[in-house]
Design a protein around this motif. Structure first.
Motif, PDB file in Angstrom:
ATOM      1  N   TYR A  48     -13.593  38.600-188.818  1.00 18.75           N
ATOM      2  CA  TYR A  48     -14.171  39.612-187.945  1.00 18.75           C
ATOM      3  C   TYR A  48     -15.013  39.032-186.822  1.00 18.75           C
ATOM      4  N   TYR A  49     -15.047  37.745-186.676  1.00 20.74           N
ATOM      5  CA  TYR A  49     -15.835  37.125-185.630  1.00 20.74           C
ATOM      6  C   TYR A  49     -15.113  35.879-185.162  1.00 20.74           C
ATOM      7  N   LEU A  50     -15.499  35.389-184.008  1.00 16.95           N
ATOM      8  CA  LEU A  50     -14.880  34.189-183.452  1.00 16.95           C
ATOM      9  C   LEU A  50     -15.964  33.162-183.152  1.00 16.95           C
ATOM     10  N   TRP A  51     -15.780  31.953-183.647  1.00 12.68           N
ATOM     11  CA  TRP A  51     -16.703  30.852-183.396  1.00 12.68           C
ATOM     12  C   TRP A  51     -16.119  30.003-182.266  1.00 12.68           C
ATOM     13  N   ARG A  52     -15.901  30.601-181.114  1.00 11.82           N
ATOM     14  CA  ARG A  52     -15.234  29.872-180.045  1.00 11.82           C
ATOM     15  C   ARG A  52     -16.125  29.785-178.829  1.00 11.82           C
ATOM     16  N   PRO A  53     -15.961  28.788-177.993  1.00  8.00           N
ATOM     17  CA  PRO A  53     -15.158  27.599-178.245  1.00  8.00           C
ATOM     18  C   PRO A  53     -15.910  26.646-179.166  1.00  8.00           C
ATOM     19  N   ASN A  54     -15.207  26.013-180.051  1.00 11.17           N
ATOM     20  CA  ASN A  54     -15.817  25.089-180.977  1.00 11.17           C
ATOM     21  C   ASN A  54     -15.105  23.737-180.924  1.00 11.17           C
ATOM     22  N   LEU A  55     -13.804  23.734-181.047  1.00  8.13           N
ATOM     23  CA  LEU A  55     -13.036  22.493-181.056  1.00  8.13           C
ATOM     24  C   LEU A  55     -12.386  22.251-179.703  1.00  8.13           C
ATOM     25  N   LYS A  56     -12.108  20.988-179.407  1.00  5.78           N
ATOM     26  CA  LYS A  56     -11.419  20.655-178.163  1.00  5.78           C
ATOM     27  C   LYS A  56     -10.057  21.337-178.100  1.00  5.78           C
ATOM     28  N   ASP A  57      -9.328  21.343-179.227  1.00  6.01           N
ATOM     29  CA  ASP A  57      -8.036  22.028-179.292  1.00  6.01           C
ATOM     30  C   ASP A  57      -8.288  23.445-179.789  1.00  6.01           C
TER      31      ASP A  57
END
Length: 146
Positions: A82-91
Protein backbone atom coordinates in the motif's frame (compact mmCIF):
# COMPACT_ATOMS: atom_id res chain seq x y z
CA UNK A 1 10.43 -16.86 8.84
CA UNK A 2 9.40 -14.69 5.90
CA UNK A 3 11.69 -14.54 2.87
CA UNK A 4 11.51 -12.87 -0.54
CA UNK A 5 12.96 -15.05 -3.30
CA UNK A 6 14.07 -12.88 -6.20
CA UNK A 7 13.03 -14.19 -9.61
CA UNK A 8 16.66 -14.82 -10.58
CA UNK A 9 16.92 -17.54 -7.91
CA UNK A 10 13.94 -19.38 -9.39
CA UNK A 11 15.38 -19.01 -12.90
CA UNK A 12 18.75 -20.35 -11.71
CA UNK A 13 17.00 -23.37 -10.23
CA UNK A 14 15.03 -24.01 -13.42
CA UNK A 15 18.12 -23.71 -15.61
CA UNK A 16 20.65 -25.57 -13.46
CA UNK A 17 18.49 -28.14 -11.66
CA UNK A 18 21.15 -28.39 -8.95
CA UNK A 19 23.10 -26.09 -6.70
CA UNK A 20 22.11 -23.58 -4.07
CA UNK A 21 19.13 -22.10 -5.93
CA UNK A 22 17.56 -25.55 -6.15
CA UNK A 23 18.24 -26.09 -2.45
CA UNK A 24 16.48 -22.82 -1.59
CA UNK A 25 13.40 -24.02 -3.48
CA UNK A 26 13.59 -27.44 -1.80
CA UNK A 27 13.62 -25.84 1.65
CA UNK A 28 10.75 -23.58 0.64
CA UNK A 29 8.69 -26.51 -0.60
CA UNK A 30 9.46 -28.35 2.66
CA UNK A 31 7.96 -25.27 4.35
CA UNK A 32 11.12 -24.44 6.29
CA UNK A 33 10.36 -20.76 5.63
CA UNK A 34 7.54 -18.76 4.06
CA UNK A 35 8.19 -17.26 0.62
CA UNK A 36 6.52 -13.89 0.14
CA UNK A 37 4.84 -12.74 -3.06
CA UNK A 38 3.20 -9.58 -4.25
CA UNK A 39 1.63 -8.62 -7.55
CA UNK A 40 4.79 -7.18 -9.11
CA UNK A 41 7.03 -10.10 -8.15
CA UNK A 42 4.45 -12.59 -9.42
CA UNK A 43 4.21 -10.70 -12.74
CA UNK A 44 8.02 -10.69 -13.00
CA UNK A 45 8.09 -14.47 -12.49
CA UNK A 46 5.38 -14.94 -15.13
CA UNK A 47 7.13 -12.66 -17.61
CA UNK A 48 10.59 -14.16 -17.26
CA UNK A 49 9.35 -17.75 -17.19
CA UNK A 50 7.48 -17.23 -20.46
CA UNK A 51 10.62 -16.16 -22.32
CA UNK A 52 11.54 -18.59 -25.06
CA UNK A 53 15.27 -18.74 -24.20
CA UNK A 54 14.45 -19.71 -20.58
CA UNK A 55 12.16 -22.53 -21.70
CA UNK A 56 14.62 -23.63 -24.38
CA UNK A 57 17.60 -23.76 -21.97
CA UNK A 58 15.75 -25.47 -19.15
CA UNK A 59 15.70 -29.21 -18.74
CA UNK A 60 12.14 -28.79 -17.53
CA UNK A 61 9.21 -28.48 -19.89
CA UNK A 62 7.00 -25.38 -19.80
CA UNK A 63 4.37 -27.45 -17.96
CA UNK A 64 6.94 -28.60 -15.38
CA UNK A 65 8.12 -25.01 -14.85
CA UNK A 66 4.51 -23.92 -14.34
CA UNK A 67 3.95 -26.81 -11.92
CA UNK A 68 7.04 -25.84 -9.91
CA UNK A 69 5.92 -22.21 -9.75
CA UNK A 70 2.42 -23.28 -8.69
CA UNK A 71 3.91 -25.46 -5.95
CA UNK A 72 5.97 -22.50 -4.70
CA UNK A 73 2.94 -20.21 -4.82
CA UNK A 74 0.85 -22.75 -2.91
CA UNK A 75 3.07 -22.45 0.16
CA UNK A 76 3.76 -18.73 -0.20
CA UNK A 77 2.05 -15.79 1.44
CA UNK A 78 0.49 -13.09 -0.73
CA UNK A 79 1.12 -9.48 0.30
CA UNK A 80 -0.62 -6.29 -0.72
CA UNK A 81 1.66 -3.28 -0.91
CA UNK A 82 0.00 0.00 0.00
CA UNK A 83 2.98 2.33 -0.11
CA UNK A 84 6.00 2.98 -2.28
CA UNK A 85 9.54 3.44 -0.98
CA UNK A 86 10.72 5.10 -4.17
CA UNK A 87 13.17 6.08 -5.38
CA UNK A 88 15.38 3.79 -3.36
CA UNK A 89 17.52 1.66 -5.67
CA UNK A 90 19.46 2.71 -8.75
CA UNK A 91 17.48 0.14 -10.77
CA UNK A 92 13.88 1.22 -10.22
CA UNK A 93 12.80 -2.24 -11.42
CA UNK A 94 14.09 -3.78 -8.18
CA UNK A 95 12.28 -1.42 -5.80
CA UNK A 96 9.23 -3.67 -5.69
CA UNK A 97 11.35 -6.37 -4.05
CA UNK A 98 12.35 -3.98 -1.26
CA UNK A 99 8.71 -2.91 -0.88
CA UNK A 100 7.65 -6.55 -0.63
CA UNK A 101 10.32 -7.31 1.98
CA UNK A 102 9.16 -4.35 4.07
CA UNK A 103 5.45 -5.13 3.69
CA UNK A 104 5.95 -8.80 4.58
CA UNK A 105 8.41 -8.19 7.41
CA UNK A 106 10.85 -10.54 5.69
CA UNK A 107 14.13 -11.52 7.26
CA UNK A 108 15.91 -11.97 3.91
CA UNK A 109 15.84 -11.09 0.26
CA UNK A 110 17.54 -13.97 -1.55
CA UNK A 111 19.05 -12.87 -4.86
CA UNK A 112 21.88 -13.58 -7.27
CA UNK A 113 22.33 -9.83 -7.72
CA UNK A 114 23.27 -8.47 -4.31
CA UNK A 115 25.05 -5.54 -5.92
CA UNK A 116 21.70 -4.28 -7.22
CA UNK A 117 20.58 -3.74 -3.62
CA UNK A 118 23.77 -2.34 -2.08
CA UNK A 119 23.34 1.33 -2.99
CA UNK A 120 19.94 1.81 -1.44
CA UNK A 121 18.99 5.16 0.00
CA UNK A 122 16.84 3.73 2.79
CA UNK A 123 17.90 1.07 5.28
CA UNK A 124 15.66 -1.69 6.54
CA UNK A 125 15.93 -4.65 8.89
CA UNK A 126 16.06 -7.41 6.28
CA UNK A 127 19.31 -8.83 4.94
CA UNK A 128 20.27 -9.17 1.26
CA UNK A 129 21.88 -12.58 0.71
CA UNK A 130 22.78 -15.00 -2.05
CA UNK A 131 21.27 -18.48 -2.05
CA UNK A 132 24.53 -19.87 -0.65
CA UNK A 133 24.68 -17.29 2.14
CA UNK A 134 21.05 -17.93 3.04
CA UNK A 135 21.59 -21.69 3.27
CA UNK A 136 24.74 -21.21 5.36
CA UNK A 137 23.01 -18.82 7.77
CA UNK A 138 19.76 -20.74 8.21
CA UNK A 139 20.39 -24.37 7.30
CA UNK A 140 24.12 -24.87 7.79
CA UNK A 141 23.80 -28.03 9.92
CA UNK A 142 21.10 -29.56 7.73
CA UNK A 143 23.03 -28.81 4.54
CA UNK A 144 26.11 -30.50 5.92
CA UNK A 145 24.11 -33.60 6.82
CA UNK A 146 22.63 -34.05 3.34
Amino acid sequence: MNVVIDCNIFISAVLSQNGTAVEVLRYALKEKFIPQFGQKLFKEYEDVLSREHIIKNSKLSKDEIDELLNALLSISKWNEIYYLWRPNLKDDGDNHIVELAVASNSKYIITNNKKDFLDKELNFEFEIVTAKEFLQKEFYNECNNI
